[in-house]
Scaffold this motif. Structure first.
Motif, PDB file in Angstrom:
ATOM      1  N   ALA A   1      10.227  -9.559 -10.662  1.00 16.10           N
ATOM      2  CA  ALA A   1      10.444  -8.264 -11.302  1.00 16.10           C
ATOM      3  C   ALA A   1       9.541  -8.170 -12.530  1.00 16.10           C
ATOM      4  O   ALA A   1       9.196  -9.178 -13.152  1.00 16.10           O
ATOM      5  CB  ALA A   1      11.910  -8.121 -11.702  1.00 16.10           C
ATOM      6  N   LYS A   2       9.169  -6.956 -12.895  1.00 18.32           N
ATOM      7  CA  LYS A   2       8.212  -6.746 -13.988  1.00 18.32           C
ATOM      8  C   LYS A   2       8.642  -7.456 -15.274  1.00 18.32           C
ATOM      9  O   LYS A   2       7.816  -8.067 -15.960  1.00 18.32           O
ATOM     10  CB  LYS A   2       8.046  -5.239 -14.245  1.00 18.32           C
ATOM     11  CG  LYS A   2       7.098  -4.903 -15.381  1.00 18.32           C
ATOM     12  CD  LYS A   2       5.664  -5.319 -15.053  1.00 18.32           C
ATOM     13  CE  LYS A   2       5.028  -4.365 -14.069  1.00 18.32           C
ATOM     14  NZ  LYS A   2       3.601  -4.680 -13.830  1.00 18.32           N
ATOM     15  N   ASN A   3       9.921  -7.407 -15.569  1.00 17.28           N
ATOM     16  CA  ASN A   3      10.403  -7.998 -16.819  1.00 17.28           C
ATOM     17  C   ASN A   3      11.128  -9.323 -16.605  1.00 17.28           C
ATOM     18  O   ASN A   3      11.828  -9.805 -17.496  1.00 17.28           O
ATOM     19  CB  ASN A   3      11.340  -7.012 -17.533  1.00 17.28           C
ATOM     20  CG  ASN A   3      10.624  -5.732 -17.915  1.00 17.28           C
ATOM     21  OD1 ASN A   3       9.484  -5.769 -18.363  1.00 17.28           O
ATOM     22  ND2 ASN A   3      11.282  -4.599 -17.710  1.00 17.28           N
TER      23      ASN A   3
ATOM     24  N   ILE B   1       3.111  -0.779  -7.754  1.00 15.59           N
ATOM     25  CA  ILE B   1       3.595  -2.109  -8.165  1.00 15.59           C
ATOM     26  C   ILE B   1       4.135  -2.070  -9.597  1.00 15.59           C
ATOM     27  O   ILE B   1       4.183  -3.091 -10.275  1.00 15.59           O
ATOM     28  CB  ILE B   1       2.487  -3.172  -8.025  1.00 15.59           C
ATOM     29  CG1 ILE B   1       1.220  -2.760  -8.771  1.00 15.59           C
ATOM     30  CG2 ILE B   1       2.187  -3.442  -6.560  1.00 15.59           C
ATOM     31  CD1 ILE B   1       0.131  -3.848  -8.786  1.00 15.59           C
ATOM     32  N   ALA B   2       4.570  -0.891 -10.029  1.00 15.76           N
ATOM     33  CA  ALA B   2       5.024  -0.731 -11.416  1.00 15.76           C
ATOM     34  C   ALA B   2       6.258  -1.568 -11.719  1.00 15.76           C
ATOM     35  O   ALA B   2       6.477  -1.959 -12.871  1.00 15.76           O
ATOM     36  CB  ALA B   2       5.310   0.747 -11.701  1.00 15.76           C
ATOM     37  N   SER B   3       7.064  -1.859 -10.712  1.00 14.29           N
ATOM     38  CA  SER B   3       8.330  -2.553 -10.950  1.00 14.29           C
ATOM     39  C   SER B   3       8.248  -4.058 -10.738  1.00 14.29           C
ATOM     40  O   SER B   3       9.239  -4.764 -10.918  1.00 14.29           O
ATOM     41  CB  SER B   3       9.421  -1.985 -10.033  1.00 14.29           C
ATOM     42  OG  SER B   3       9.080  -2.203  -8.664  1.00 14.29           O
TER      43      SER B   3
ATOM     44  N   ASN C   1       0.789  -1.229   0.000  1.00 11.92           N
ATOM     45  CA  ASN C   1       0.000   0.000   0.000  1.00 11.92           C
ATOM     46  C   ASN C   1       0.823   1.281   0.000  1.00 11.92           C
ATOM     47  O   ASN C   1       0.342   2.332  -0.428  1.00 11.92           O
ATOM     48  CB  ASN C   1      -0.949   0.037   1.195  1.00 11.92           C
ATOM     49  CG  ASN C   1      -2.168  -0.839   1.062  1.00 11.92           C
ATOM     50  OD1 ASN C   1      -2.893  -1.067   2.017  1.00 11.92           O
ATOM     51  ND2 ASN C   1      -2.422  -1.362  -0.135  1.00 11.92           N
ATOM     52  N   PHE C   2       2.058   1.208   0.504  1.00 21.45           N
ATOM     53  CA  PHE C   2       2.907   2.400   0.553  1.00 21.45           C
ATOM     54  C   PHE C   2       3.988   2.375  -0.532  1.00 21.45           C
ATOM     55  O   PHE C   2       4.909   3.197  -0.515  1.00 21.45           O
ATOM     56  CB  PHE C   2       3.550   2.544   1.934  1.00 21.45           C
ATOM     57  CG  PHE C   2       2.557   2.691   3.053  1.00 21.45           C
ATOM     58  CD1 PHE C   2       1.437   3.500   2.929  1.00 21.45           C
ATOM     59  CD2 PHE C   2       2.730   1.997   4.251  1.00 21.45           C
ATOM     60  CE1 PHE C   2       0.527   3.641   3.974  1.00 21.45           C
ATOM     61  CE2 PHE C   2       1.824   2.131   5.304  1.00 21.45           C
ATOM     62  CZ  PHE C   2       0.715   2.951   5.162  1.00 21.45           C
ATOM     63  N   GLY C   3       3.887   1.439  -1.451  1.00 20.78           N
ATOM     64  CA  GLY C   3       4.836   1.361  -2.550  1.00 20.78           C
ATOM     65  C   GLY C   3       5.996   0.418  -2.272  1.00 20.78           C
ATOM     66  O   GLY C   3       6.258   0.027  -1.132  1.00 20.78           O
ATOM     67  N   THR C   4       6.705   0.048  -3.344  1.00 21.17           N
ATOM     68  CA  THR C   4       7.778  -0.939  -3.206  1.00 21.17           C
ATOM     69  C   THR C   4       9.024  -0.364  -2.530  1.00 21.17           C
ATOM     70  O   THR C   4       9.801  -1.125  -1.944  1.00 21.17           O
ATOM     71  CB  THR C   4       8.146  -1.529  -4.580  1.00 21.17           C
ATOM     72  OG1 THR C   4       8.362  -0.466  -5.519  1.00 21.17           O
ATOM     73  CG2 THR C   4       7.040  -2.430  -5.098  1.00 21.17           C
ATOM     74  N   ASP C   5       9.251   0.947  -2.587  1.00 26.08           N
ATOM     75  CA  ASP C   5      10.400   1.529  -1.871  1.00 26.08           C
ATOM     76  C   ASP C   5      10.200   1.385  -0.364  1.00 26.08           C
ATOM     77  O   ASP C   5      11.132   1.014   0.365  1.00 26.08           O
ATOM     78  CB  ASP C   5      10.584   3.001  -2.241  1.00 26.08           C
ATOM     79  CG  ASP C   5      11.133   3.188  -3.643  1.00 26.08           C
ATOM     80  OD1 ASP C   5      11.635   2.202  -4.223  1.00 26.08           O
ATOM     81  OD2 ASP C   5      11.056   4.319  -4.166  1.00 26.08           O
ATOM     82  N   TYR C   6       9.007   1.702   0.093  1.00 27.44           N
ATOM     83  CA  TYR C   6       8.704   1.562   1.525  1.00 27.44           C
ATOM     84  C   TYR C   6       8.806   0.096   1.937  1.00 27.44           C
ATOM     85  O   TYR C   6       9.421  -0.237   2.960  1.00 27.44           O
ATOM     86  CB  TYR C   6       7.301   2.104   1.802  1.00 27.44           C
ATOM     87  CG  TYR C   6       6.971   2.266   3.264  1.00 27.44           C
ATOM     88  CD1 TYR C   6       7.229   3.462   3.928  1.00 27.44           C
ATOM     89  CD2 TYR C   6       6.370   1.234   3.981  1.00 27.44           C
ATOM     90  CE1 TYR C   6       6.909   3.629   5.267  1.00 27.44           C
ATOM     91  CE2 TYR C   6       6.056   1.390   5.327  1.00 27.44           C
ATOM     92  CZ  TYR C   6       6.323   2.587   5.964  1.00 27.44           C
ATOM     93  OH  TYR C   6       6.014   2.736   7.292  1.00 27.44           O
ATOM     94  N   LEU C   7       8.231  -0.785   1.120  1.00 29.85           N
ATOM     95  CA  LEU C   7       8.312  -2.216   1.395  1.00 29.85           C
ATOM     96  C   LEU C   7       9.763  -2.676   1.414  1.00 29.85           C
ATOM     97  O   LEU C   7      10.170  -3.463   2.286  1.00 29.85           O
ATOM     98  CB  LEU C   7       7.518  -2.989   0.332  1.00 29.85           C
ATOM     99  CG  LEU C   7       7.569  -4.517   0.398  1.00 29.85           C
ATOM    100  CD1 LEU C   7       7.045  -5.030   1.727  1.00 29.85           C
ATOM    101  CD2 LEU C   7       6.765  -5.123  -0.758  1.00 29.85           C
ATOM    102  N   GLY C   8      10.549  -2.172   0.488  1.00 30.06           N
ATOM    103  CA  GLY C   8      11.959  -2.548   0.441  1.00 30.06           C
ATOM    104  C   GLY C   8      12.735  -2.107   1.662  1.00 30.06           C
ATOM    105  O   GLY C   8      13.650  -2.808   2.114  1.00 30.06           O
ATOM    106  N   SER C   9      12.378  -0.949   2.223  1.00 29.25           N
ATOM    107  CA  SER C   9      13.063  -0.490   3.436  1.00 29.25           C
ATOM    108  C   SER C   9      12.769  -1.406   4.610  1.00 29.25           C
ATOM    109  O   SER C   9      13.608  -1.581   5.505  1.00 29.25           O
ATOM    110  CB  SER C   9      12.658   0.950   3.764  1.00 29.25           C
ATOM    111  OG  SER C   9      11.304   1.018   4.194  1.00 29.25           O
ATOM    112  N   TYR C  10      11.584  -1.999   4.612  1.00 21.88           N
ATOM    113  CA  TYR C  10      11.223  -2.986   5.638  1.00 21.88           C
ATOM    114  C   TYR C  10      11.989  -4.283   5.415  1.00 21.88           C
ATOM    115  O   TYR C  10      12.692  -4.780   6.314  1.00 21.88           O
ATOM    116  CB  TYR C  10       9.716  -3.223   5.606  1.00 21.88           C
ATOM    117  CG  TYR C  10       9.242  -4.509   6.233  1.00 21.88           C
ATOM    118  CD1 TYR C  10       9.425  -4.763   7.584  1.00 21.88           C
ATOM    119  CD2 TYR C  10       8.583  -5.478   5.464  1.00 21.88           C
ATOM    120  CE1 TYR C  10       8.984  -5.951   8.167  1.00 21.88           C
ATOM    121  CE2 TYR C  10       8.131  -6.658   6.025  1.00 21.88           C
ATOM    122  CZ  TYR C  10       8.342  -6.896   7.374  1.00 21.88           C
ATOM    123  OH  TYR C  10       7.903  -8.070   7.934  1.00 21.88           O
ATOM    124  N   LEU C  11      11.892  -4.832   4.211  1.00 21.53           N
ATOM    125  CA  LEU C  11      12.528  -6.123   3.933  1.00 21.53           C
ATOM    126  C   LEU C  11      14.042  -6.025   4.010  1.00 21.53           C
ATOM    127  O   LEU C  11      14.713  -6.970   4.444  1.00 21.53           O
ATOM    128  CB  LEU C  11      12.110  -6.630   2.556  1.00 21.53           C
ATOM    129  CG  LEU C  11      10.626  -6.984   2.385  1.00 21.53           C
ATOM    130  CD1 LEU C  11      10.346  -7.408   0.944  1.00 21.53           C
ATOM    131  CD2 LEU C  11      10.206  -8.087   3.358  1.00 21.53           C
TER     132      LEU C  11
END
Length: 505
Positions: free
Chosen positions: A118-120, A158-160, A94-104
């Motif tokens: 990954a998208k591709n 979730i664009a990436s 919900n807060f985007g993949t950058d925020y999620l990445g900072s958690y993980l």
């Protein structure tokens, strides 16, 4: 050969509830991760696992996002509680993949989520793992998340990445793990589409596919979540399944004992209780105190308190809180019509409104969309909401089982503004709209209107799939809670009055 034992402590859908509080006050409650994790007894043959939806859903989650700006605090909390594995829930995006990445990126636990790539790319970003216990037992662990992330989430968040069908992803991982694992375990952020006792179909969508997973795959253990319903341990098509309720109200302890080729799996559902570990409370006290003070800031006033009632009475007679939400949506969008819903557990708003009150009253990260709809679509929407009602054996109005099982879904009943309507519950489902008028005129199928909906509903979720494909007139990227706050600031408590106009007969 001596028996070998695996113990799993499992939580899911914590939704940012860490401290023993529901944030409606500062009082202690039997709720939250610290109440649960203080009961974990971990050794080398134990795994602590979470099923996703950690980052969003509580006022603490909103505070961490709005003021801290990243997920490191939640990573620190999970590290202290000894988590070994997590999967992702739909709300973790919900807060985007950058925020999620900072958690993980700050998490000691391994993330397993086989159907996220990954998208591709096609390789999973969070692949399955084999964990070897101290006693030598090899545990194959697969994680998956409902692919409804693609429907619900804002595209830019979730664009990436790509979230694929979870069943093929889990099947491929399981095939690789079988020969190198003694026990196979799937952590699925999703629930059951059929009644576990009767097999009756409860949902025809693929939001929840746990029943199919048990039918088609042969995991030893399936840990589920997402539905917020407590599922005590039971065996389904040879797979042992469980699900805890949400917000850290309980956790599940699963025990698997291997004696040669025999596997005995049992579980215990443990309610949150007792004292929290004091060192944990002290370590994160600055964050918690900051959140509590932030929540107590006054953001505005109302002419009078907006009090909740029972879900049935609010749905059948209307509610001032839903009217407020619709008024804000009309103010923010300029649409002719508006539709909103209320949370399962409605808190209301006091006359003097603090940020705490607002975030409890509207806990979701929804943005808004304005759609162009026909009178035919409007009628379909009203008919879907009219399904909420039923008659009991005594003839009294009651809530239909469709909105109660397998999961309580009062939030899928919508309140409408800008349209006057009558529901006749004596009529069959699908034919209950007895009257439907806009600006004093009967609505015809070919009439065109604009309607403001939250992003969740505009995606067609909750049985409102007829909205899918309707032209999008405008998207409003500001979250609804922030729009309510802006409305308070602009009107200084005198938010334009709105009262729904409907009857249930």
């Amino acid at each position: 050969m001596a028996d070998k034992k695996l113990t799993v402590y499992f939580t899911s859908d914590l939704h940012g509830y860490i401290y023993p509080t529901d944030y409606r006050s500062r009082d202690e409650r039997d709720i939250g991760l610290f109440k649960c994790a203080s009961r974990f007894e971990k050794d080398g043959n134990t795994l602590v696992i979470d099923g996703g939806d950690l980052l969003q859903g509580s006022p603490l989650g909103a505070f961490c996002h709005d003021t801290i700006g990243d997920g490191r605090a939640f990573a620190g909390i999970m590290n202290r509680c000894g988590y070994d594995y997590v999967t992702l829930g739909n709300h973790d995006f919900n807060f985007g993949t950058d925020y999620l990445g900072s958690y993980l990126g700050n998490l000691n636990a391994r993330c397993v989520c086989e159907n996220v790539s990954a998208k591709n790319g096609c390789a999973p970003l969070y692949p399955a793992r084999v964990h070897t216990l101290e006693n030598g037992l090899r545990v194959g662990i697969v994680g998956i998340v409902t692919d409804y992330v693609n429907i619900w989430e804002r595209p830019e968040h979730i664009a990436s990445i790509r979230v694929s069908d979870p069943i093929p992803a889990a099947a491929a991982a399981l095939e690789k793990l079988k020969s190198i694992s003694d026990v196979t375990l799937c952590v699925y952020h999703g629930g059951f589409e059929r009644d576990l006792a009767t097999g009756r179909v409860l949902s025809a969508t693929h939001e929840n596919v746990a029943y199919r997973i048990c039918q088609e795959l042969d995991f030893d253990i399936l840990l589920t979540g997402h539905q917020h319903m407590s599922v005590p341990g039971q065996t389904l098509f040879g797979t042992f399944v469980v699900q805890p309720s949400d917000r850290g109200q309980e956790f599940i302890r699963v025990e698997a004992v291997l004696s040669g080729e025999e596997k005995r799996i049992t579980s215990e559902t443990v309610p949150a209780h007792g004292a929290c570990r004091r060192e944990w409370l002290e370590e994160f006290a600055e964050m918690e105190h900051g959140a509590q003070n932030w929540l107590d800031e006054v953001i505005g006033t109302l002419p009078h308190a907006l009090t909740p009632d029972t879900p049935l009475r609010m749905a059948s007679e209307g509610n001032a809180l839903a009217d407020l939400f619709n008024a804000v949506q009309l103010w923010a969008s300029g649409a002719q019509l508006s539709a909103t819903s209320l949370a399962n557990d409605v808190a209301g708003l006091p006359k003097t409104v603090r940020r705490r009150d607002l975030l409890i009253a509207y806990p979701y990260t929804n943005t808004l969309a304005v759609l162009e709809i026909t009178g035919k679509v409007l009628k379909a929407a009203l008919e879907r909401s009219a399904e909420y009602f039923s008659r009991g054996e005594d003839g009294r109005l009651c809530v239909s089982d469709v909105f109660l099982r397998p999961k309580v879904e009062h939030y899928n009943y919508d309140y409408y503004a800008g349209v006057s309507y009558v529901y006749d519950i004596s009529r069959p489902v699908g034919e209950r709209v007895a009257s439907m008028r806009v600006n004093g005129q009967d609505v015809r199928e070919e009439d065109i209107f604009t309607i403001c909906l939250n992003s969740y509903r505009a995606s067609g979720t909750g049985g409102y799939d007829f909205y899918v494909g309707c032209p999008v007139v405008r998207e409003i990227g500001t979250e609804m809670a922030d729009l309510i706050l802006d409305c308070f600031k602009e009107f200084k408590g005198n938010i334009p009055a709105m009262q729904s106009d409907f009857r249930v007969i």
